[in-house]
Write a protein that holds these residues in place. Structure first.
Motif, mmCIF file in Angstrom:
data_model
loop_
_atom_site.group_PDB
_atom_site.id
_atom_site.type_symbol
_atom_site.label_atom_id
_atom_site.label_comp_id
_atom_site.label_asym_id
_atom_site.label_seq_id
_atom_site.Cartn_x
_atom_site.Cartn_y
_atom_site.Cartn_z
ATOM 1 N N LEU A 55 0.811 -1.218 0.000
ATOM 2 C CA LEU A 55 0.000 0.000 0.000
ATOM 3 C C LEU A 55 0.849 1.275 0.000
ATOM 4 O O LEU A 55 0.644 2.165 -0.839
ATOM 5 C CB LEU A 55 -0.946 -0.001 1.201
ATOM 6 C CG LEU A 55 -1.871 1.218 1.313
ATOM 7 C CD1 LEU A 55 -2.786 1.308 0.101
ATOM 8 C CD2 LEU A 55 -2.677 1.158 2.595
ATOM 9 N N GLU A 56 1.796 1.399 0.908
ATOM 10 C CA GLU A 56 2.529 2.658 1.037
ATOM 11 C C GLU A 56 3.326 3.023 -0.210
ATOM 12 O O GLU A 56 3.267 4.180 -0.663
ATOM 13 C CB GLU A 56 3.423 2.617 2.278
ATOM 14 C CG GLU A 56 2.619 2.635 3.582
ATOM 15 C CD GLU A 56 3.505 2.857 4.793
ATOM 16 O OE1 GLU A 56 4.608 3.414 4.636
ATOM 17 O OE2 GLU A 56 3.085 2.474 5.899
ATOM 18 N N PRO A 57 4.089 2.123 -0.822
ATOM 19 C CA PRO A 57 4.796 2.496 -2.054
ATOM 20 C C PRO A 57 3.855 2.946 -3.174
ATOM 21 O O PRO A 57 4.184 3.861 -3.932
ATOM 22 C CB PRO A 57 5.533 1.208 -2.438
ATOM 23 C CG PRO A 57 5.665 0.448 -1.178
ATOM 24 C CD PRO A 57 4.442 0.756 -0.391
ATOM 25 N N VAL A 58 2.685 2.303 -3.266
ATOM 26 C CA VAL A 58 1.734 2.696 -4.309
ATOM 27 C C VAL A 58 1.149 4.077 -3.994
ATOM 28 O O VAL A 58 1.038 4.940 -4.873
ATOM 29 C CB VAL A 58 0.609 1.639 -4.456
ATOM 30 C CG1 VAL A 58 -0.474 2.134 -5.416
ATOM 31 C CG2 VAL A 58 1.192 0.311 -4.966
ATOM 32 N N LEU A 59 0.793 4.307 -2.730
ATOM 33 C CA LEU A 59 0.239 5.612 -2.355
ATOM 34 C C LEU A 59 1.264 6.734 -2.541
ATOM 35 O O LEU A 59 0.895 7.870 -2.877
ATOM 36 C CB LEU A 59 -0.254 5.589 -0.900
ATOM 37 C CG LEU A 59 -1.480 4.715 -0.600
ATOM 38 C CD1 LEU A 59 -1.890 4.854 0.858
ATOM 39 C CD2 LEU A 59 -2.643 5.044 -1.520
ATOM 40 N N ASP A 60 2.534 6.418 -2.314
ATOM 41 C CA ASP A 60 3.589 7.430 -2.521
ATOM 42 C C ASP A 60 3.658 7.886 -3.972
ATOM 43 O O ASP A 60 4.175 8.972 -4.261
ATOM 44 C CB ASP A 60 4.952 6.882 -2.098
ATOM 45 C CG ASP A 60 5.065 6.731 -0.587
ATOM 46 O OD1 ASP A 60 4.252 7.346 0.126
ATOM 47 O OD2 ASP A 60 5.942 5.968 -0.134
ATOM 48 N N ARG A 61 3.152 7.043 -4.886
ATOM 49 C CA ARG A 61 3.204 7.368 -6.313
ATOM 50 C C ARG A 61 1.812 7.721 -6.856
ATOM 51 O O ARG A 61 1.589 7.711 -8.063
ATOM 52 C CB ARG A 61 3.791 6.183 -7.090
ATOM 53 C CG ARG A 61 5.265 5.901 -6.763
ATOM 54 C CD ARG A 61 5.677 4.544 -7.326
ATOM 55 N NE ARG A 61 7.110 4.300 -7.243
ATOM 56 C CZ ARG A 61 7.747 3.892 -6.147
ATOM 57 N NH1 ARG A 61 7.068 3.680 -5.020
ATOM 58 N NH2 ARG A 61 9.057 3.692 -6.171
ATOM 59 N N THR A 62 0.853 7.961 -5.965
ATOM 60 C CA THR A 62 -0.533 8.231 -6.365
ATOM 61 C C THR A 62 -0.820 9.737 -6.405
ATOM 62 O O THR A 62 -0.446 10.484 -5.495
ATOM 63 C CB THR A 62 -1.506 7.539 -5.386
ATOM 64 O OG1 THR A 62 -1.350 6.120 -5.518
ATOM 65 C CG2 THR A 62 -2.950 7.912 -5.694
ATOM 66 N N ALA A 63 -1.510 10.144 -7.469
ATOM 67 C CA ALA A 63 -1.910 11.555 -7.614
ATOM 68 C C ALA A 63 -3.429 11.723 -7.531
ATOM 69 O O ALA A 63 -3.913 12.804 -7.175
ATOM 70 C CB ALA A 63 -1.402 12.111 -8.936
ATOM 71 N N TYR A 64 -4.161 10.661 -7.884
ATOM 72 C CA TYR A 64 -5.624 10.754 -7.918
ATOM 73 C C TYR A 64 -6.227 9.472 -7.334
ATOM 74 O O TYR A 64 -5.586 8.411 -7.287
ATOM 75 C CB TYR A 64 -6.139 10.931 -9.347
ATOM 76 C CG TYR A 64 -5.631 12.176 -10.022
ATOM 77 C CD1 TYR A 64 -6.295 13.400 -9.887
ATOM 78 C CD2 TYR A 64 -4.486 12.133 -10.824
ATOM 79 C CE1 TYR A 64 -5.827 14.539 -10.506
ATOM 80 C CE2 TYR A 64 -4.008 13.262 -11.445
ATOM 81 C CZ TYR A 64 -4.683 14.478 -11.287
ATOM 82 O OH TYR A 64 -4.201 15.610 -11.894
ATOM 83 N N VAL A 65 -7.474 9.577 -6.942
ATOM 84 C CA VAL A 65 -8.276 8.411 -6.541
ATOM 85 C C VAL A 65 -9.506 8.380 -7.437
ATOM 86 O O VAL A 65 -10.140 9.415 -7.671
ATOM 87 C CB VAL A 65 -8.716 8.521 -5.062
ATOM 88 C CG1 VAL A 65 -9.658 7.369 -4.715
ATOM 89 C CG2 VAL A 65 -7.515 8.518 -4.150
ATOM 90 N N GLU A 66 -9.811 7.187 -7.953
ATOM 91 C CA GLU A 66 -10.991 7.062 -8.807
ATOM 92 C C GLU A 66 -12.126 6.431 -8.014
ATOM 93 O O GLU A 66 -11.980 5.348 -7.440
ATOM 94 C CB GLU A 66 -10.669 6.209 -10.038
ATOM 95 C CG GLU A 66 -11.829 6.138 -11.027
ATOM 96 C CD GLU A 66 -11.427 5.469 -12.333
ATOM 97 O OE1 GLU A 66 -10.552 6.029 -13.024
ATOM 98 O OE2 GLU A 66 -11.982 4.395 -12.641
ATOM 99 N N GLU A 67 -13.256 7.143 -7.979
ATOM 100 C CA GLU A 67 -14.455 6.639 -7.307
ATOM 101 C C GLU A 67 -15.640 6.804 -8.240
ATOM 102 O O GLU A 67 -15.914 7.906 -8.730
ATOM 103 C CB GLU A 67 -14.714 7.401 -6.005
ATOM 104 C CG GLU A 67 -13.678 7.138 -4.921
ATOM 105 C CD GLU A 67 -13.987 7.881 -3.631
ATOM 106 O OE1 GLU A 67 -15.089 8.476 -3.552
ATOM 107 O OE2 GLU A 67 -13.148 7.856 -2.723
ATOM 108 N N ASN A 68 -16.309 5.670 -8.504
ATOM 109 C CA ASN A 68 -17.481 5.671 -9.388
ATOM 110 C C ASN A 68 -17.169 6.352 -10.720
ATOM 111 O O ASN A 68 -17.903 7.204 -11.204
ATOM 112 C CB ASN A 68 -18.660 6.361 -8.705
ATOM 113 C CG ASN A 68 -19.060 5.678 -7.413
ATOM 114 O OD1 ASN A 68 -19.215 4.460 -7.371
ATOM 115 N ND2 ASN A 68 -19.192 6.455 -6.347
ATOM 116 N N ALA A 69 -15.996 5.979 -11.279
ATOM 117 C CA ALA A 69 -15.523 6.454 -12.587
ATOM 118 C C ALA A 69 -15.160 7.938 -12.590
ATOM 119 O O ALA A 69 -14.930 8.522 -13.635
ATOM 120 C CB ALA A 69 -16.553 6.173 -13.673
ATOM 121 N N THR A 70 -15.069 8.540 -11.395
ATOM 122 C CA THR A 70 -14.694 9.957 -11.298
ATOM 123 C C THR A 70 -13.312 10.071 -10.676
ATOM 124 O O THR A 70 -13.035 9.466 -9.630
ATOM 125 C CB THR A 70 -15.713 10.725 -10.424
ATOM 126 O OG1 THR A 70 -17.009 10.578 -10.996
ATOM 127 C CG2 THR A 70 -15.348 12.204 -10.357
#
Length: 885
Positions: free
Chosen positions: A439-454
């Motif tokens: 989880l942490e390595p992926v979150l460190d490289r995350t810019a957006y979260v997709e919820e219900n195609a948004t």
């Protein structure tokens, strides 16, 4: 402790070179020094040894002595019959035990036939038996580890060690990892052990141990050196044999002295004393016990349990603790995705329906960012990745179709530093980038979260929310993977920079789930007073989560780890096992210690398992139970019972069967003892009063071996008691002749003995034409009168014993409640017994062999009236017991 040394120090100690390996000459010298990389053969017992084990008991010694004495005094037929019983018993036992231990033989089969090594700078393939300490072994995916290695190079290397440690998840290996602490096998990341399987990546290692010095070799030593313990029934029969033997000798001496001082002929008294000794010993008991157990084995097979050793049937019924391996026994030994977290909610996979682009993209991700193959024909790759593919298949996705739609054009493999894997796929005129990982390595490289195609910008608040959800899943012992993706232009550079600015899709939670039927079986065991204990090489948290779900344990203070076990003595462990329900991160040696601790607390222990690591504890336990489908041949070879359906519920059924078998065995034994006691009373009282012997040795032997045998066997297969699993396990120290059963046996023996004497006196009075015993002249009886009276006594003894078998059906219930005809085998045995007795008395040739004469219908009616007396008396006593209760 090679895992505490660095690579350079290890290579120096072994005098080898990582680049060139050993020379051919040095390898040959070390092969002579250390021997081949194989296991020592422990010779199975010889046929003579097996026969000796069958006849090495006090009961058999007494029978042999009786046969010798009978032969000396001219009673050849008696001697032949006794020896025939001994031979039949030994043959049945040897046939059953001849399916000897194959554990070490199967351990040899586990070692791989070939291994890739580096010698003199050249990589070559050699037979694994020729590997020596100091060899440099090359490892790639799908290859078994041929010896114990200190890893010197690892590239994304994962090794599946469940056969040794019991942990179902492949372990990530790291040659650079090192520690100063004492840790269990499952946590030694810089080690690879013989018989484990490389599932991912590649590496190299230097051989530190071969053959019997490996961890698997230590198991082989334990299998070869553990002594075979006697089961509770064997111990009780041995004690009973000694008591009967001593009693028979004492009674024979007493009766000889009484007769001697009465002025009888010494040779006659010696023959009578021998007859009395024969009457004291139930000659058919060993054979009947063996036959009843063998019939029990056939019943167990119908319930999916194969019994390798006869006494295990009885022992299983006394089990008070079941020590069960987790992986493959309580669980399915198959990593399974159980939960998906997407669109801000967690959904069980079995309730998942794909409703929007976010969930669809997540499913595509876990198929595409994956190197496993999972089809009906093939299951290959890392177990975690197989579980991901199978989860997508459950909701309708086809792996082959998805891979063809989005072909992979670039990848960054998983490694232990990044803790993630990324793949790039062609989609029209642009690329899709998929990633999965911690989880942490992926979150460190995350810019957006997709919820219900948004697509929503990723914030610290969302990060904390996702971390909290991941922790919740981890607390349930789920292995959590984060899933993310992004789209890039076709002209974007394909390098490490693609692992930036991901769009987070969700989480997957997976576990090796418990078998569906196990929880109900454990509940039934609890009702039956049987404690279920989980013993596993897996993580403490994972083990506790499974234990909670199955109802084995609720709190962490009911668990203990292998590290804790290393710090306590056997005496302290013996105290703690009373409260611990889960043992985690344990080694094969720990499992043996745990089983011994329970046994030291007077528990009868069953150990279940399927892996190589379970074999020593399976052998140490009172009853070792191996899985038939997933179980290794080593585990099966070390076990007493094999489950053909790998179903923990079958253990409960086997315990139930074992309890009923023991109860029925006890019925048969008490029946035989009470009948033999009747013979003793008849002979002893008759001689004491100065009468002629009411029975001859051949009469007693015939009744013991033939008349009593059929009802005893029939009682041994009496219908099951429906309430047996509501009772607590019996005390393993419980004597067959307890106070209550002893009184029952003596009382019924006395009734049968008195009835036999009554028939004898009736025969004397009828033949002598007198009205009562007081008119008989015992000093002037004709031989014809004595033979007629003995015929009456012989027939009354035989038929009253047949009828007495009804009294053994249940200690409290009336024969009308249990059902007179509910055991058709017993009805048949009684009818056959009566028919045989009538034939012996009626047919002239049998008259000569048995020294009897024909009886008329009046005599038979008199005998039948006497025979029903034991039933009437016992029914009155049972009615009184029910009233008092």
């Amino acid at each position: 402790m090679s895992y505490k040394k660095d690579v350079h120090e290890t290579l120096q100690k072994l005098h080898t070179n990582a680049n060139t390996g050993l020379t051919k000459e040095e390898a040959e010298n070390r092969l002579k020094q250390y021997g081949t990389n194989s296991f020592q053969e422990f010779k199975p017992p010889s046929m003579l040894r097996r026969i000796w084990e069958q006849i090495n008991s006090m009961l058999i010694y007494i029978l042999i002595g009786a046969a010798i004495i009978s032969f000396i005094v001219g009673e050849v037929s008696d001697a032949v019959i006794i020896l025939l019983v001994i031979v039949i018993n030994a043959v049945v036992g040897v046939i059953q035990e001849s399916k000897a231990e194959k554990a070490l033989e199967e351990l040899n089969k586990i070692s791989t036939p070939k291994a890739v090594v580096k010698r003199s700078g050249i990589i070559q393939e050699i037979p694994s038996e020729q590997i020596v300490p100091g060899d440099i072994v090359m490892i790639d995916a799908g290859r078994y580890i041929p010896a114990d290695l200190r890893l010197i190079e690892t590239i994304n290397l994962k090794i599946e060690e469940s056969s040794l440690t019991g942990e179902s998840i492949a372990v990530e290996k790291d040659a650079a990892w090192i520690t100063d602490n004492d840790i269990p096998l499952g946590e030694q990341k810089n080690m690879a052990f013989m018989s484990t399987l490389s599932t991912y990546g590649r590496g190299a290692g230097v051989v530190i141990h071969t053959g019997m010095d490996t961890e698997i070799g230590k198991i082989a030593k334990m299998l070869g050196t553990q002594e075979k313990a006697m089961t509770p029934l064997q111990k009780k029969l041995a004690q009973l044999g000694k008591i009967l033997g001593i009693g028979a000798i004492m009674i024979s001496i007493v009766i000889f002295l009484i007769g001697f001082f009465q002025g009888r002929e010494p040779i006659d008294m010696f023959l009578i004393a021998v007859s009395l000794a024969v009457a004291a010993i139930p000659e058919g008991l060993p054979a009947i016990v063996t036959i009843v157990l063998a019939l029990g084995v056939q019943r167990m097979i119908k319930r999916n349990a194969i019994v390798r050793k006869l006494p295990a049937v009885e022992t299983l019924g006394a089990v008070s603790v079941i020590c069960s391996d987790k992986t493959g026994t309580l669980t399915q030994n198959k990593m399974t995705v159980t939960n998906i977290y997407a669109n801000n909610k967690r959904i069980p996979v079995n309730q998942l329906t794909i409703n929007d682009q976010t969930e669809q993209r997540l499913m595509e991700n876990i198929i595409l960012c994956n190197d496993a193959i999972a089809t009906e024909e093939e299951r290959t790759g890392d177990p975690t990745e197989i579980a991901l593919v199978e989860a997508a298949q459950k909701v309708g996705y086809d792996q082959k179709q998805i891979n063809n739609t989005y072909p992979r054009i670039f990848e960054i493999p998983f490694d232990s530093e990044r803790k993630m894997m990324t793949t790039v796929h062609q989609k029209g005129d642009h690329y899709l980038v998929f990633t999965k990982g911690a989880l942490e390595p992926v979150l460190d490289r995350t810019a957006y979260v997709e919820e219900n195609a948004t697509k929503i910008p990723f914030t610290n608040e969302q990060r904390e929310k996702l971390m909290a959800e991941a922790n919740n899943m981890s607390n349930e012992a789920l292995r959590v993977l984060a899933i993310a993706y992004k789209e890039i232009e076709a002209d974007s550079p394909l390098d490490e920079t693609v692992e930036q600015d991901f769009i987070f899709l969700g989480l997957t939670g997976m576990i090796d789930p418990p078998r569906e039927e196990v929880k109900a079986s454990i509940t039934q065991c609890d009702r039956a007073g049987i404690k279920t204990v989980m013993i596993t090489g897996d993580h403490q948290r994972t083990a506790l989560a499974i234990a909670k779900e199955l109802g084995i344990a609720e709190h962490e203070d009911e668990t203990m780890t292998g590290t804790e076990l290393n710090t306590i003595s056997d005496a302290i462990l013996q105290e703690k096992v009373a409260h611990v329900r889960v043992f985690a991160r344990v080694s094969p040696e720990h499992k043996v210690r745990i089983v011994k601790a329970f046994k030291a607390n007077d528990k009868v222990v069953s150990m279940t398992g399927d892996g190589v690591n379970d074999a020593p504890s399976l052998k140490q336990a009172d009853v070792g139970v191996a899985m038939g489908i997933t179980g290794t041949d080593v585990a099966k070879g070390a076990s007493d019972i094999i489950l053909t359906d790998d179903n923990f519920a079958t253990i409960t059924a086997a315990v139930e069967e074992g309890r009923n078998i023991y109860k029925n065995l006890k019925k048969a034994i008490l029946f035989l003892l009470s009948c033999n006691l009747g013979e003793i009373f008849a002979l002893f009282l008759g001689i004491l009063m100065g009468w002629p012997a009411p029975l001859t040795a051949i009469h007693i032997l015939w009744v013991n071996l033939i008349t009593d045998t059929l009802p005893a066997i029939s009682l041994g297969i009496d219908p099951d008691d429906p309430d047996i699993m509501e009772e607590k396990p019996r005390d393993q120290h419980e004597k067959i002749l307890s106070k209550e059963t002893g009184l029952f046996t003596i009382f019924n023996g006395l009734i049968i003995g008195l009835l036999t004497l009554f028939a004898f006196i009736e025969g004397l009075t009828i033949h002598s034409n007198v009205r009562s015993i007081f008119e008989l002249d015992f000093s002037n009886l004709s031989e014809e009168a004595i033979i007629f009276a003995q015929t009456m006594a012989f027939s009354a003894l035989s038929i009253s014993q047949l009828f007495h078998s009804f009294n053994l059906r249940h200690e409290k219930k009336s024969i009308f409640t249990t059902g007179i005809f509910s055991n058709p085998y017993l009805i048949g045995a009684i009818l056959v017994g009566i028919a045989i007795q009538v034939m012996i008395v009626t047919i002239p040739i049998f008259n000569q062999w048995f020294h009897v004469v024909a009886l008329d219908i009046g005599n038979w009616l008199f005998i039948l009236c006497l025979a029903v007396v034991p039933i009437i008396v016992n029914e009155i006593i049972k009615a009184f017991k029910r009233t008092v209760a």
